[in-house]
Scaffold this motif. Structure first.
Motif, mmCIF file in Angstrom:
data_model
loop_
_atom_site.group_PDB
_atom_site.id
_atom_site.type_symbol
_atom_site.label_atom_id
_atom_site.label_comp_id
_atom_site.label_asym_id
_atom_site.label_seq_id
_atom_site.Cartn_x
_atom_site.Cartn_y
_atom_site.Cartn_z
ATOM 1 N N VAL A 224 32.818 29.796 31.235
ATOM 2 C CA VAL A 224 32.849 29.291 32.595
ATOM 3 C C VAL A 224 32.273 30.345 33.542
ATOM 4 O O VAL A 224 32.247 31.541 33.221
ATOM 5 C CB VAL A 224 34.279 28.938 33.062
ATOM 6 N N ALA A 225 31.830 29.888 34.689
ATOM 7 C CA ALA A 225 31.435 30.776 35.779
ATOM 8 C C ALA A 225 32.484 30.652 36.869
ATOM 9 O O ALA A 225 32.734 29.555 37.380
ATOM 10 C CB ALA A 225 30.063 30.395 36.312
ATOM 11 N N SER A 226 33.121 31.728 37.217
ATOM 12 C CA SER A 226 34.153 31.687 38.243
ATOM 13 C C SER A 226 33.557 31.273 39.582
ATOM 14 O O SER A 226 32.458 31.701 39.952
ATOM 15 C CB SER A 226 34.815 33.056 38.400
ATOM 16 N N THR A 227 34.292 30.436 40.324
ATOM 17 C CA THR A 227 33.882 30.050 41.659
ATOM 18 C C THR A 227 34.567 30.947 42.685
ATOM 19 O O THR A 227 35.512 31.684 42.369
ATOM 20 C CB THR A 227 34.263 28.598 41.951
ATOM 21 N N ALA A 228 34.098 30.851 43.929
ATOM 22 C CA ALA A 228 34.757 31.596 44.995
ATOM 23 C C ALA A 228 36.220 31.189 45.111
ATOM 24 O O ALA A 228 37.099 32.026 45.344
ATOM 25 C CB ALA A 228 34.024 31.363 46.314
ATOM 26 N N GLU A 229 36.489 29.903 44.930
ATOM 27 C CA GLU A 229 37.861 29.415 45.038
ATOM 28 C C GLU A 229 38.753 29.967 43.940
ATOM 29 O O GLU A 229 39.941 30.240 44.169
ATOM 30 C CB GLU A 229 37.873 27.885 45.007
ATOM 31 N N ASP A 230 38.197 30.150 42.735
ATOM 32 C CA ASP A 230 38.968 30.739 41.639
ATOM 33 C C ASP A 230 39.451 32.139 42.008
ATOM 34 O O ASP A 230 40.633 32.476 41.852
ATOM 35 C CB ASP A 230 38.111 30.843 40.370
ATOM 36 N N VAL A 231 38.534 32.959 42.473
ATOM 37 C CA VAL A 231 38.876 34.347 42.796
ATOM 38 C C VAL A 231 39.726 34.411 44.061
ATOM 39 O O VAL A 231 40.647 35.230 44.167
ATOM 40 C CB VAL A 231 37.601 35.195 42.940
ATOM 41 N N ALA A 232 39.440 33.524 45.011
ATOM 42 C CA ALA A 232 40.231 33.500 46.248
ATOM 43 C C ALA A 232 41.696 33.208 45.958
ATOM 44 O O ALA A 232 42.588 33.756 46.624
ATOM 45 C CB ALA A 232 39.662 32.464 47.210
ATOM 46 N N ALA A 233 41.970 32.363 44.988
ATOM 47 C CA ALA A 233 43.357 32.057 44.639
ATOM 48 C C ALA A 233 44.081 33.312 44.155
ATOM 49 O O ALA A 233 45.263 33.528 44.468
ATOM 50 C CB ALA A 233 43.410 30.969 43.573
ATOM 51 N N LEU A 234 43.381 34.158 43.405
ATOM 52 C CA LEU A 234 43.970 35.417 42.950
ATOM 53 C C LEU A 234 44.201 36.368 44.126
ATOM 54 O O LEU A 234 45.249 37.018 44.221
ATOM 55 C CB LEU A 234 43.060 36.064 41.902
ATOM 56 N N ILE A 235 43.221 36.447 45.022
ATOM 57 C CA ILE A 235 43.383 37.284 46.207
ATOM 58 C C ILE A 235 44.609 36.851 47.001
ATOM 59 O O ILE A 235 45.415 37.676 47.436
ATOM 60 C CB ILE A 235 42.120 37.207 47.087
ATOM 61 N N CYS A 236 44.753 35.540 47.187
ATOM 62 C CA CYS A 236 45.874 35.021 47.970
ATOM 63 C C CYS A 236 47.210 35.311 47.286
ATOM 64 O O CYS A 236 48.217 35.583 47.967
ATOM 65 C CB CYS A 236 45.701 33.531 48.212
ATOM 66 N N PHE A 237 47.236 35.261 45.971
ATOM 67 C CA PHE A 237 48.458 35.634 45.254
ATOM 68 C C PHE A 237 48.841 37.073 45.569
ATOM 69 O O PHE A 237 49.999 37.385 45.865
ATOM 70 C CB PHE A 237 48.264 35.450 43.748
ATOM 71 N N LEU A 238 47.871 37.973 45.522
ATOM 72 C CA LEU A 238 48.148 39.382 45.772
ATOM 73 C C LEU A 238 48.465 39.661 47.238
ATOM 74 O O LEU A 238 49.078 40.687 47.555
ATOM 75 C CB LEU A 238 46.962 40.237 45.322
ATOM 76 N N ALA A 239 48.063 38.748 48.123
ATOM 77 C CA ALA A 239 48.295 38.941 49.551
ATOM 78 C C ALA A 239 49.615 38.357 50.031
ATOM 79 O O ALA A 239 50.009 38.608 51.176
ATOM 80 C CB ALA A 239 47.149 38.304 50.343
ATOM 81 N N THR A 240 50.310 37.625 49.184
ATOM 82 C CA THR A 240 51.475 36.855 49.624
ATOM 83 C C THR A 240 52.733 37.252 48.848
ATOM 84 O O THR A 240 52.671 37.964 47.840
ATOM 85 C CB THR A 240 51.196 35.355 49.466
ATOM 86 N N PRO A 241 53.903 36.794 49.288
ATOM 87 C CA PRO A 241 55.178 37.244 48.712
ATOM 88 C C PRO A 241 55.356 37.084 47.205
ATOM 89 O O PRO A 241 56.084 37.906 46.613
ATOM 90 C CB PRO A 241 56.206 36.397 49.480
ATOM 91 N N PRO A 242 54.750 36.099 46.521
ATOM 92 C CA PRO A 242 54.975 36.020 45.068
ATOM 93 C C PRO A 242 54.584 37.283 44.304
ATOM 94 O O PRO A 242 55.063 37.502 43.190
ATOM 95 C CB PRO A 242 54.118 34.819 44.653
ATOM 96 N N SER A 243 53.735 38.130 44.883
ATOM 97 C CA SER A 243 53.334 39.380 44.205
ATOM 98 C C SER A 243 53.997 40.596 44.838
ATOM 99 O O SER A 243 53.501 41.723 44.697
ATOM 100 C CB SER A 243 51.808 39.546 44.260
ATOM 101 N N SER A 244 55.133 40.400 45.505
ATOM 102 C CA SER A 244 55.766 41.467 46.292
ATOM 103 C C SER A 244 56.080 42.740 45.509
ATOM 104 O O SER A 244 56.164 43.820 46.095
ATOM 105 C CB SER A 244 57.060 40.952 46.934
ATOM 106 N N ASN A 245 56.263 42.637 44.201
ATOM 107 C CA ASN A 245 56.613 43.817 43.406
ATOM 108 C C ASN A 245 55.410 44.465 42.733
ATOM 109 O O ASN A 245 55.572 45.288 41.833
ATOM 110 C CB ASN A 245 57.655 43.452 42.348
#
Length: 261
Positions: A224-245
């Motif tokens: 597969v070729a990653s889309t901007a949305e694929d990588v953006a979802a990871l960025i948002c995970f790291l930017a938000t409370p689910p990745s707090s630790n």
């Protein structure tokens, strides 16, 4: 996504990965500063999409992250919120030069690429530190810095030697700042492989970009070729409370390309 009400600053957010990240956060009602360097029309279009998607407030700010005064002006756009919950350092640049062509890169090329890709994120963190710490004190959890790096910074590949070196330095800086800014601010980095965005078209033309995309799909284990949305979802995970630790992490998203080494 748990970004409801978060105050977020995103550099290089006029289009591509930055715009996709803003769009995801907007759906949960985030307040967003969209920074752009030269593409005002695209930035305004992205801002309108974010407003339509549900963002509580969207502010568009021009600024070149290689300039310290511009970084401070970008952060100042969020001052009235009294805090920043997440800073996403997405702005980046390159010069496409084959790695064997040592004459294809000048000292000025290195300086400009480092100024945007490495010094820019540092200056943004420095400018935003007080508001990031205020966000942590208000929420009771560490605020987030997410740097957008590249697998080139790990493998030494990518569009040019200067680009790879600048992203390698950004990766190292993630570790340094993760130690220095804890416990109020956590710092993580996304290292994408190929992303199917206009980045490659601008550097190689439409035909060249298509060849790169096809070659990546044929080679990577996940095909597969990653889309901007694929990588953006990871960025948002790291930017938000689910990745707090999480802090000091270099998170790869390359469809398994690193498994081929």
């Amino acid at each position: 996504m748990a970004s409801d009400g978060l105050c977020v600053v995103i550099t290089g957010a006029a289009s591509g990965l930055g715009a996709a990240t803003a769009a995801i956060l907007a759906k949960d009602g985030a307040r967003i500063v969209i920074n752009y360097s030269s593409s005002q029309k695209e930035a305004e279009a992205t801002a309108e999409l974010c407003r339509d998607a549900g963002a509580t407030e969207v502010i568009v700010v021009q600024g070149d992250v290689s300039k310290d005064d511009d970084c401070r002006n970008i952060v100042a756009a969020a001052q009235h919120w009294g805090r920043i919950d997440a800073l996403i350092n997405n702005a980046g640049m390159t010069k496409h030069v084959p790695h064997h062509d040592l004459d294809g890169l000048s000292a000025e090329d290195f300086q400009r690429i480092y100024a945007v890709n490495t010094i820019g994120p540092y200056q943004m963190v420095r400018a935003a530190r007080t508001l990031l710490e205020a966000g942590a004190k208000a929420s009771g959890r560490a605020s987030a810095v997410v740097n957008v790096s590249s697998m080139a910074g790990i493998t030494g590949g990518g569009s040019s030697v200067a680009y790879a070196a600048s992203k390698g330095a950004l990766n190292s800086m993630t570790l340094s700042l993760g130690r220095a800014l804890a416990p109020l601010i956590r710092v993580n980095t996304v290292c994408p492989g190929y992303i199917d965005t206009p980045w490659f078209t601008k550097g190689r033309g439409a035909e060249g970009a298509a060849k790169v995309r096809d070659a990546v799909i044929a080679r990577v284990p996940l095909k597969v070729a990653s889309t901007a949305e694929d990588v953006a979802a990871l960025i948002c995970f790291l930017a938000t409370p689910p990745s707090s630790n999480m802090t000091g992490e270099l998170v790869r998203m390359d469809a398994g390309m690193h498994l081929l080494a």
